[in-house]
Design a protein around this motif. Sequence first.
Motif, PDB file in Angstrom:
ATOM      1  N   THR A   1      24.813  27.689  43.849  1.00 48.11           N
ATOM      2  CA  THR A   1      24.587  27.776  45.297  1.00 48.11           C
ATOM      3  C   THR A   1      25.864  28.187  46.023  1.00 48.11           C
ATOM      4  O   THR A   1      26.960  28.168  45.446  1.00 48.11           O
ATOM      5  CB  THR A   1      24.062  26.473  45.956  1.00 48.11           C
ATOM      6  N   HIS A   2      25.698  28.534  47.297  1.00 44.21           N
ATOM      7  CA  HIS A   2      26.854  28.803  48.158  1.00 44.21           C
ATOM      8  C   HIS A   2      27.256  27.527  48.887  1.00 44.21           C
ATOM      9  O   HIS A   2      28.363  27.021  48.707  1.00 44.21           O
ATOM     10  CB  HIS A   2      26.543  29.915  49.157  1.00 44.21           C
ATOM     11  N   LEU A   3      26.340  26.998  49.689  1.00 47.07           N
ATOM     12  CA  LEU A   3      26.620  25.722  50.367  1.00 47.07           C
ATOM     13  C   LEU A   3      25.378  24.825  50.375  1.00 47.07           C
ATOM     14  O   LEU A   3      25.128  24.110  51.344  1.00 47.07           O
ATOM     15  CB  LEU A   3      27.098  25.960  51.802  1.00 47.07           C
ATOM     16  N   SER A   4      24.597  24.876  49.309  1.00 43.32           N
ATOM     17  CA  SER A   4      23.385  24.048  49.223  1.00 43.32           C
ATOM     18  C   SER A   4      23.511  22.964  48.170  1.00 43.32           C
ATOM     19  O   SER A   4      22.507  22.407  47.734  1.00 43.32           O
ATOM     20  CB  SER A   4      22.159  24.926  48.933  1.00 43.32           C
ATOM     21  N   HIS A   5      24.741  22.677  47.761  1.00 45.69           N
ATOM     22  CA  HIS A   5      24.963  21.589  46.814  1.00 45.69           C
ATOM     23  C   HIS A   5      25.340  20.346  47.615  1.00 45.69           C
ATOM     24  O   HIS A   5      26.488  19.895  47.627  1.00 45.69           O
ATOM     25  CB  HIS A   5      26.064  21.951  45.826  1.00 45.69           C
ATOM     26  N   GLU A   6      24.354  19.789  48.298  1.00 39.97           N
ATOM     27  CA  GLU A   6      24.569  18.591  49.097  1.00 39.97           C
ATOM     28  C   GLU A   6      23.243  17.882  49.282  1.00 39.97           C
ATOM     29  O   GLU A   6      22.167  18.456  49.050  1.00 39.97           O
ATOM     30  CB  GLU A   6      25.159  18.940  50.467  1.00 39.97           C
ATOM     31  N   ARG A   7      23.329  16.630  49.674  1.00 38.41           N
ATOM     32  CA  ARG A   7      22.132  15.854  49.962  1.00 38.41           C
ATOM     33  C   ARG A   7      22.036  15.624  51.461  1.00 38.41           C
ATOM     34  O   ARG A   7      23.047  15.420  52.134  1.00 38.41           O
ATOM     35  CB  ARG A   7      22.153  14.517  49.215  1.00 38.41           C
ATOM     36  N   ALA A   8      20.816  15.644  51.960  1.00 40.16           N
ATOM     37  CA  ALA A   8      20.576  15.404  53.386  1.00 40.16           C
ATOM     38  C   ALA A   8      19.192  14.795  53.542  1.00 40.16           C
ATOM     39  O   ALA A   8      18.403  14.739  52.593  1.00 40.16           O
ATOM     40  CB  ALA A   8      20.693  16.711  54.179  1.00 40.16           C
ATOM     41  N   ALA A   9      18.912  14.327  54.747  1.00 33.21           N
ATOM     42  CA  ALA A   9      17.622  13.690  55.014  1.00 33.21           C
ATOM     43  C   ALA A   9      16.483  14.684  54.799  1.00 33.21           C
ATOM     44  O   ALA A   9      16.552  15.844  55.225  1.00 33.21           O
ATOM     45  CB  ALA A   9      17.597  13.159  56.439  1.00 33.21           C
ATOM     46  N   VAL A  10      15.421  14.194  54.146  1.00 36.08           N
ATOM     47  CA  VAL A  10      14.258  15.049  53.888  1.00 36.08           C
ATOM     48  C   VAL A  10      13.004  14.489  54.550  1.00 36.08           C
ATOM     49  O   VAL A  10      11.925  15.077  54.416  1.00 36.08           O
ATOM     50  CB  VAL A  10      14.027  15.233  52.375  1.00 36.08           C
TER      51      VAL A  10
END
Length: 517
Positions: A200-209
């Motif tokens: 990924t570019h900047l999608s290696h993170e966790r966030a509210a779903v």
Amino acid sequence: MKSDDCPATLPRRSRDVRPLLRAALGLLTAAVVALPFTVAWQYDALRRAVAEQTAPPLPGGDSGAGADAKATPPAGSAPVVLAYHDIGPDDRSRYTVSLEHFDAQLRALRDAGYRTLSTREFTDFLRTARTPQPRTVYLTFDDGTHGLWTHADPVLARYGMKAAAYLITGQVGTHRPYYLSWPEIERMARSGRWDFQAHTHLSHERAAVDAAGHERSVFTNRRWLADEGRAETPDEYRRRIAADLDRSARTLVRHGLPRPRLFAYPFSERLDESNLGARDAEALRSALRQRFTATLTNSAARPSPAGPRAAAVGEVQRLEVTRDTTAAGLLRELARWDPVAPRDAGRPLSHPAHWQTTGASEQAGPGMLTGDSRPPDGTAYVSADYRPLATADWTDYRLRATVGGLHGTSNGVGITVGAGSDHPVSLSVGHHTASLTTDGPAGTGDRRSCRLDPSATHRIAVLVTPRQVRVSVDGKTCTAFRAGRWRVAEGAGGFSLNVRNDGPERQWPRFTSLQVE
């Protein structure tokens, strides 16, 4: 009087200090104005820095390797993909392998006759099913941490091995010294030991779903848009992911690196554990297929080690290496993953360590299938897979089994072939009936039955070829199933056994013999 002279001299001294004060204030003002630029310059220099590499440890420093590290696993025909994260002295994270362990692992691989593959060689294998030699591994490192340059690279150089770094391209040069810098990546690429793939570019993170705030990977989940009180729409999710994948590839190319061929899922999260519906999940798979030869994960819904079946679905399962993995442990795992041919299986029930028990019990081995041990109270069904990783690409074999203890309709035994594939075929045998059931995508399938001469004991033969499964019981043809129009590899797989007991008598059936031909 001197006392009268003092007041007269003070004004003159004050006039002398004023130019100095003005000069000092000017310098201070200049320093304050320049401070942000100085900090920015220092940060940029740090971001572009090339850290000093550490020397490889002295040989023989692996704790826990022992003499077992010299053991040689069987010569498999497919590479095993190893998944690392970071190498270094940090003992707080299970994902950071010590320099000593890493050196011992590569030394054990070399001594056991393994060769490392480049990404090009690995993707060639996925296309042709051929490798340069029988024993190969493909070393992968997720995230692009600085330990790859400072610690791992000198060890790779010592053993003449290759590896692939899966970069979060938007993080390169940030949070220094945690992530690699582009100059470090450039030196790694020039060495010929490394190539670089997508993470990924900047999608290696966790966030509210969701509205409750549960956090998951933003790559395999639609985000919760708190300001709008809703989740991303399918179209918004697809556009976001497509933009991220394309930017990741463009960033690598812009820095003079080849376009990535492979993609590693962030956190190795599975699509069946995300909030994507079936259509969105398939849209993500389609986007990945359009851009990459295959994807890599450490957590597959079904066994998919590198081989024809994994290549057919475009997803390869990796063996994860952590801080606690010793050289001896790594070789033991490789022996479990290395493919085995049907002719080498022989009599599987005599090798308890080759079985993976599923169902209601965690007990290892096939003892509950053979009657050597009794299932726990309250259990009605027990199953076990035979070497699911090593048999994932079986397409031609025959099973011969003898079963006993069958009683009325309350109990029975089962054999599933093509286990773990998209198209498994399950045989169920009871006291006086046998049935063959197929399973396919979206619940499609078929069921065929035959009557047997009533008996507590039956002899079963199951013939598996790339295009059909044929069953005989007690020497008589019972039923058969022909494969559909899918690719052979999509139906490949080994076998599993099961026993069931639904009756109040608690009389369990059992397998008394099993042979693979």
